[in-house]
Design a protein around this motif. Sequence first.
Motif, short mmCIF file in Angstrom:
data_model
loop_
_atom_site.label_atom_id
_atom_site.label_comp_id
_atom_site.label_asym_id
_atom_site.label_seq_id
_atom_site.Cartn_x
_atom_site.Cartn_y
_atom_site.Cartn_z
N PRO A 1 0.70 -1.21 0.10
CA PRO A 1 -0.12 0.33 -0.32
C PRO A 1 0.86 1.25 -0.16
O PRO A 1 0.98 1.85 0.90
CB PRO A 1 -0.54 -0.24 1.33
CG PRO A 1 -0.05 -0.95 2.03
CD PRO A 1 0.69 -1.92 1.37
N ASP A 2 1.36 1.87 -1.33
CA ASP A 2 1.87 2.50 -1.08
C ASP A 2 1.21 4.05 -0.67
O ASP A 2 1.51 5.30 -0.06
CB ASP A 2 2.30 3.08 -2.55
CG ASP A 2 3.80 2.28 -2.62
OD1 ASP A 2 3.98 1.16 -3.36
OD2 ASP A 2 4.50 2.93 -2.94
N PRO B 1 0.36 -5.44 6.25
CA PRO B 1 1.41 -4.58 5.26
C PRO B 1 1.76 -3.02 5.75
O PRO B 1 2.57 -2.57 5.03
CB PRO B 1 0.30 -4.35 3.43
CG PRO B 1 -0.54 -4.91 4.21
CD PRO B 1 -0.69 -5.74 5.29
N ALA B 2 0.96 -2.68 6.48
CA ALA B 2 1.36 -1.35 6.69
C ALA B 2 2.31 -1.57 7.90
O ALA B 2 2.92 -0.69 8.20
CB ALA B 2 -0.19 -0.68 7.66
N ASP B 3 2.67 -2.50 8.66
CA ASP B 3 4.16 -2.58 9.74
C ASP B 3 5.14 -2.02 8.76
O ASP B 3 6.34 -1.90 9.04
CB ASP B 3 3.76 -3.65 10.37
CG ASP B 3 3.15 -3.60 11.01
OD1 ASP B 3 2.15 -2.75 11.33
OD2 ASP B 3 1.96 -5.10 11.28
N LEU B 4 5.07 -2.38 7.16
CA LEU B 4 6.49 -2.02 6.41
C LEU B 4 7.01 -0.96 7.00
O LEU B 4 8.08 -0.70 6.30
CB LEU B 4 5.82 -2.35 4.78
CG LEU B 4 5.48 -3.84 4.61
CD1 LEU B 4 5.02 -4.11 3.03
CD2 LEU B 4 6.48 -5.13 4.91
N PHE B 5 6.34 0.27 6.97
CA PHE B 5 6.11 1.31 7.41
C PHE B 5 7.08 2.00 8.77
O PHE B 5 5.97 2.23 9.19
CB PHE B 5 5.40 2.48 6.11
CG PHE B 5 4.80 2.00 5.02
CD1 PHE B 5 6.15 1.52 4.10
CD2 PHE B 5 3.74 0.96 4.96
CE1 PHE B 5 5.61 1.26 3.14
CE2 PHE B 5 3.00 0.36 3.82
CZ PHE B 5 4.06 0.91 2.88
N ALA C 1 10.97 5.05 5.71
CA ALA C 1 11.75 3.44 5.79
C ALA C 1 10.38 2.40 5.72
O ALA C 1 9.27 2.76 6.09
CB ALA C 1 12.26 3.79 6.40
N ILE C 2 11.18 1.89 4.41
CA ILE C 2 10.28 0.55 4.33
C ILE C 2 11.58 -0.60 4.64
O ILE C 2 12.70 -0.69 4.17
CB ILE C 2 10.16 0.57 2.80
CG1 ILE C 2 9.17 1.64 2.33
CG2 ILE C 2 9.38 -0.52 2.51
CD1 ILE C 2 9.46 1.37 0.81
N ASP C 3 11.03 -1.51 5.33
CA ASP C 3 11.00 -3.06 5.68
C ASP C 3 11.36 -3.73 4.74
O ASP C 3 10.60 -4.78 4.80
CB ASP C 3 10.42 -3.57 6.73
CG ASP C 3 10.91 -4.46 7.19
OD1 ASP C 3 12.49 -5.14 7.10
OD2 ASP C 3 11.34 -4.61 8.50
N HIS C 4 12.15 -3.59 3.66
CA HIS C 4 12.38 -4.53 2.63
C HIS C 4 12.35 -6.38 3.16
O HIS C 4 11.65 -6.34 1.93
CB HIS C 4 13.64 -4.41 1.39
CG HIS C 4 14.12 -2.90 1.76
ND1 HIS C 4 12.74 -2.17 0.21
CD2 HIS C 4 14.13 -1.23 1.86
CE1 HIS C 4 12.91 -1.12 0.21
NE2 HIS C 4 13.28 -0.62 0.67
N ALA C 5 12.61 -6.18 4.04
CA ALA C 5 12.85 -7.90 4.45
C ALA C 5 11.55 -8.34 4.60
O ALA C 5 11.27 -9.31 3.96
CB ALA C 5 14.07 -8.48 5.36
#
Length: 336
Positions: free
Chosen positions: A165-166, A324-328, A295-299
Amino acid sequence: MGTGIGKRVTSTDVAREAGVARSTVSYVLNRTPHQSIPDTTRQRVLDAAARLGYTPSAAARTLKRGRSDVVLCIVKPWPLGSASGALLAELTAGFDAHGLTLVTHIEGTGVRPIEAVWSDISPAAVLSYTPLDADAERAMRRAGVQCVAVLFAGEPDGSARFVRPDVRIGRLQAEHLIAAGHTRIGYAYPEHVSLRDFAEPRLEGVQTACAEAGLAAPEVRTVGLEAESASSAIRHWRGLGEPVTAVCAYNDEVAQALLAGTRLARASVPEDLAIVGADDIPAARLASPPLTTIAIDHAAEARRIVSAVTSVLREDAAPETTDPADLFTTVVRESA
């Protein structure tokens, strides 16, 4: 143990050398999941294969199963930066842990069409950053591609299709600026037209956050990666009846262009113009002033993708359900 000059070493030779069944050799060397093989046996097979110089035949596996161990990733001719490289590196390692090889194909003029690439490779799965043509997707599935996953665009549709979700990135940018007291916000849109698939959702997130806070829609300007382009946008924002005091940049590179543009426009950051980037590339912390960014958690992002794809290939496991919101994460530095 010799097998004769010129003779190809087979899995049968490895099984004989290790004193195990041929199926055990196959399980070990193909890293087949859910097989309870003792570590000592597994190591004996690996040692035997090394002594004999045995390498499994990818062509034979493809012929037997109707597909290869390749995951084909289709990428548009975007200007790929460190954020894209970090994700591809994580995906490569993640698929490798499942015995799969990630192959990236960048579409464009002068290169083979994607139809020729996937038909030659016979991939187990195809990943595309943007939606595929419906006829092309049907052709892939008819040819035995088990998983076709669209990343980061469109809406979720089944177990193998999902979205990063950009929109969330843009929302976090705007929310940080609004919390700091800014009431007139600008958006720095990227100049490269191929980035529209990512820029539009991020802009939507900024627009939504502004609307929810009762603010005017963000003032959008296209900003190229040159100081002159950025300074022109900055002069426009500052010259409005209600001047823009803070800007959400499409990404950190556009944000750095804005930093360069402020010097030409004789504006100070963050006193005259606060700037928030996205992606948290290594250069963001070295900027002057250092960039506030998302920041984006790419891992974690790669784990979600790998889990979704392998769950379809195995047909025996549910994909990872991380929100997916936890990626940012908002990384606060001196620019805003």
